[in-house]
Design an enzyme around this catalytic site. Structure first.
Site, PDB file in Angstrom:
ATOM      1  N   GLY A 193      -6.476  -7.928   1.355  1.00 36.68           N
ATOM      2  CA  GLY A 193      -5.144  -8.007   1.927  1.00 36.68           C
ATOM      3  C   GLY A 193      -4.562  -9.397   1.983  1.00 36.68           C
TER       4      GLY A 193
ATOM      5  N   LYS B  87     -16.870 -15.412   6.039  1.00 34.99           N
ATOM      6  CA  LYS B  87     -18.264 -15.191   6.416  1.00 34.99           C
ATOM      7  C   LYS B  87     -19.184 -14.881   5.247  1.00 34.99           C
ATOM      8  CE  LYS B  87     -17.395 -13.633  11.151  1.00 34.99           C
ATOM      9  NZ  LYS B  87     -17.634 -12.568  12.153  1.00 34.99           N
TER      10      LYS B  87
ATOM     11  N   GLY C 135     -12.474  -4.715   1.824  1.00 29.02           N
ATOM     12  CA  GLY C 135     -13.889  -4.374   1.954  1.00 29.02           C
ATOM     13  C   GLY C 135     -14.332  -3.359   0.924  1.00 29.02           C
TER      14      GLY C 135
ATOM     15  N   ARG D  98       0.819  -1.208   0.000  1.00 32.08           N
ATOM     16  CA  ARG D  98       0.000   0.000   0.000  1.00 32.08           C
ATOM     17  C   ARG D  98       0.858   1.266   0.000  1.00 32.08           C
ATOM     18  NH1 ARG D  98      -4.946  -1.721   4.131  1.00 32.08           N
ATOM     19  NH2 ARG D  98      -6.236  -2.733   2.533  1.00 32.08           N
TER      20      ARG D  98
END
Length: 389
Positions: A346, A188, A369, A36
């Site tokens: 990530g 999830k 996200g 990043r």
């Protein structure tokens, strides 16, 4: 969408507040992944070379409004070789800055007003600056003070990294080369309901893996042993599968899994078909047959969107088998010009680095996200405030 860009701005001598995402992993005061930071340098250098006085703000981790020394950005300032300001609201240093100078402020999230998008905090953060540049795609799904709040106060623009993220992901969403395969891993279902439905409308085929795939296996009547999954998401999983069918999207579940007798890195791996999982088995990775099926599918399509690992890839080759082999297959097809590949998240990017194939992908997003929410909605809160018109 047409973003307001910095390309034609006269920033000579101007004080620029630059929002970067420098939320990198630091272990024993050492940065373990500089991806990043590297991706942020193009905009930093463009502003610096144009004579701006650049003040970078960012966050690290989740200090939740408290000063947490181990979440200080000081090691990042040292890595970047720029002065470090130990309070993001300190402005005493600004009078001493010269054109082309760059400094890094301390963790924004040491103040609760950052994540709360507090107007007073945003006003204090914007104080003393001539303009704001957002180059932090990875946090642009959050309406925080440093991504949205300051845009109400300062003339605001997108940086080069933000523009690149939007353009590359939008290109695939709006006019993909088909067939298009979406591969989604992670843990999830509950956090990925919206994006899975969006992908079922967009893609020709969706593959679910990892603990996410385990939940779908459970929903379809398979024993998943003593493993990580979400039994309460059974009906949602079945609904998503029906939605895929309604949209003529092939939806592929795990065929087998890599299991052990305990959830430990050193546990002995066995491959078992999804029909043969025992109550005592712990699923840790997707299986050999599933991986081979996934690679065959990769080799038959023109575009791949991938987010989320398929096992405990951070534990090395034994439990990263499925993730690492999928990464190699995507890289091979991309390198030979047969595939367009967009990868985000990530853990997924870290896996690319483990097998040395990050540079072979068409585009690697800094977002996790944010990447998924952009795929789902085609816009993000901190991007919508940067659109002309």
């Amino acid at each position: 969408m047409k973003l307001r860009m910095i390309d034609n701005l006269d920033v000579w001598g101007k004080y620029v507040l630059l929002r970067d995402d420098l939320n990198v992993q630091i272990v024993d005061d050492k940065i373990t992944d500089v991806f990043r930071i590297e991706q942020s340098m193009q905009t930093i250098n463009k502003l610096r070379n144009a004579g701006a006085r650049v003040v970078i703000c960012s966050h690290l981790g989740q200090p939740k409004g408290a000063v947490v020394p181990e979440l200080s950005l000081k090691p990042i300032a040292e890595y970047m070789d720029v002065p470090f300001i130990d309070d993001c609201l300190n402005r005493d240093f600004m009078s001493g800055m010269k054109n082309g100078d760059v400094v890094l402020l301390e963790n924004l999230r040491f103040y609760s007003g950052e994540e709360n998008n507090d107007d007073e905090f945003a006003t204090q953060l914007a104080s003393g600056f001539d303009l704001f540049v957002n180059d932090a795609f990875a946090v642009s799904h959050r309406a925080s003070a440093s991504t949205v709040g300051v845009t109400k106060i300062l003339p605001s623009y997108a940086g080069d990294l933000l523009k690149s993220e939007v353009e590359n992901i939008s290109r695939v969403l709006e006019n993909p080369n088909r067939p298009l395969l979406a591969m989604v891993g992670g843990s999830k279902v509950s956090t990925k309901i919206g994006v899975l439905k969006s992908l079922c409308k967009l893609a020709d085929c969706v593959i679910v893996g990892g603990a996410l795939g385990t939940t779908f296996a459970y929903a379809t009547g398979h024993n998943v042993g003593d493993s990580l999954y979400e039994p309460e998401q059974k009906d949602v999983a079945l609904e998503i599968m029906r939605y895929a069918q309604e949209n003529n999207c092939e939806f592929l579940l795990p065929l087998d899994k890599g299991v052990a007798d305990r959830f430990e890195k050193t546990a002995t791996r066995k491959n078992k078909s999804i029909d043969s999982i025992l109550d005592t088995d712990v699923i840790i990775d997707d299986g050999v047959e599933t991986t081979a099926r996934n690679i065959d599918k990769i080799n038959s399509v023109s575009t791949v969107i991938w987010n989320g690992t398929f096992g405990m890839a951070e534990w090395g080759d034994t439990w990263g088998y499925s993730t690492f082999n999928v990464a190699k297959a995507i890289a091979k097809q991309t390198k030979t010009g047969k595939l367009i590949s967009i990868v985000g998240g990530g853990d997924t990017v870290a896996a690319l680095d483990v097998v040395g194939v990050r540079d072979n992908m068409t585009y690697v997003s800094t977002g996790g996200g944010a990447f998924l929410e952009f795929v789902e909605n085609g816009i993000l809160p901190a991007i919508s405030v940067l659109i002309d018109g």
